[in-house]
Design a protein around this motif. Sequence first.
Motif, PDB file in Angstrom:
ATOM      1  N   LEU A 173      26.575 -35.571  24.704  1.00  0.00           N
ATOM      2  CA  LEU A 173      26.856 -34.570  25.732  1.00  0.00           C
ATOM      3  C   LEU A 173      25.866 -33.411  25.642  1.00  0.00           C
ATOM      4  O   LEU A 173      25.346 -32.946  26.661  1.00  0.00           O
ATOM      5  N   LEU A 174      25.583 -32.959  24.441  1.00  0.00           N
ATOM      6  CA  LEU A 174      24.635 -31.859  24.247  1.00  0.00           C
ATOM      7  C   LEU A 174      23.243 -32.245  24.735  1.00  0.00           C
ATOM      8  O   LEU A 174      22.617 -31.509  25.510  1.00  0.00           O
ATOM      9  N   PHE A 175      22.746 -33.400  24.303  1.00  0.00           N
ATOM     10  CA  PHE A 175      21.413 -33.817  24.713  1.00  0.00           C
ATOM     11  C   PHE A 175      21.348 -34.134  26.205  1.00  0.00           C
ATOM     12  O   PHE A 175      20.336 -33.881  26.853  1.00  0.00           O
ATOM     13  N   PHE A 223      16.158 -29.712  31.600  1.00  0.00           N
ATOM     14  CA  PHE A 223      14.739 -30.090  31.645  1.00  0.00           C
ATOM     15  C   PHE A 223      14.401 -30.746  32.980  1.00  0.00           C
ATOM     16  O   PHE A 223      13.345 -30.486  33.561  1.00  0.00           O
ATOM     17  N   PHE A 224      15.285 -31.606  33.455  1.00  0.00           N
ATOM     18  CA  PHE A 224      15.057 -32.298  34.708  1.00  0.00           C
ATOM     19  C   PHE A 224      14.960 -31.315  35.875  1.00  0.00           C
ATOM     20  O   PHE A 224      14.042 -31.393  36.691  1.00  0.00           O
ATOM     21  N   VAL A 281       6.012 -33.612  32.558  1.00  0.00           N
ATOM     22  CA  VAL A 281       6.481 -33.823  31.177  1.00  0.00           C
ATOM     23  C   VAL A 281       7.941 -33.397  31.011  1.00  0.00           C
ATOM     24  O   VAL A 281       8.752 -34.177  30.500  1.00  0.00           O
ATOM     25  N   PRO A 282       8.335 -32.181  31.421  1.00  0.00           N
ATOM     26  CA  PRO A 282       9.764 -31.839  31.296  1.00  0.00           C
ATOM     27  C   PRO A 282      10.664 -32.723  32.152  1.00  0.00           C
ATOM     28  O   PRO A 282      11.790 -33.031  31.755  1.00  0.00           O
ATOM     29  N   ILE A 308      14.874 -36.828  31.989  1.00  0.00           N
ATOM     30  CA  ILE A 308      15.453 -38.134  32.321  1.00  0.00           C
ATOM     31  C   ILE A 308      15.735 -38.917  31.050  1.00  0.00           C
ATOM     32  O   ILE A 308      16.801 -39.528  30.894  1.00  0.00           O
ATOM     33  N   ALA A 309      14.780 -38.894  30.121  1.00  0.00           N
ATOM     34  CA  ALA A 309      14.966 -39.615  28.857  1.00  0.00           C
ATOM     35  C   ALA A 309      16.138 -39.049  28.062  1.00  0.00           C
ATOM     36  O   ALA A 309      16.920 -39.802  27.470  1.00  0.00           O
TER      37      ALA A 309
END
Length: 67
Positions: free
Chosen positions: A10-12, A19-20, A30-31, A36-37
């Motif tokens: 959940l945190l990540f 970032f997205f 890059v962000p 997405i990753a």
Amino acid sequence: MNASTLWWGLLFGSIGLGFFVYGRKQRAIVPLLCGIALMVFPYLVSGTAWLIAVGVVLIAIPRFVSL
């Protein structure tokens, strides 16, 4: 899957959403890709240690890589 894996995921995922959104608004690739990753990889990684390690690396990539 245990509670710590869910909380770390959940945190990540939340950081990945940030970032997205940032990458999309700033048109920075890059962000955007790291976001997405960060949102997808918790579904693919099962161990908590691997989850934290991969998440920290993905968070650090935009800091050191700029295109």
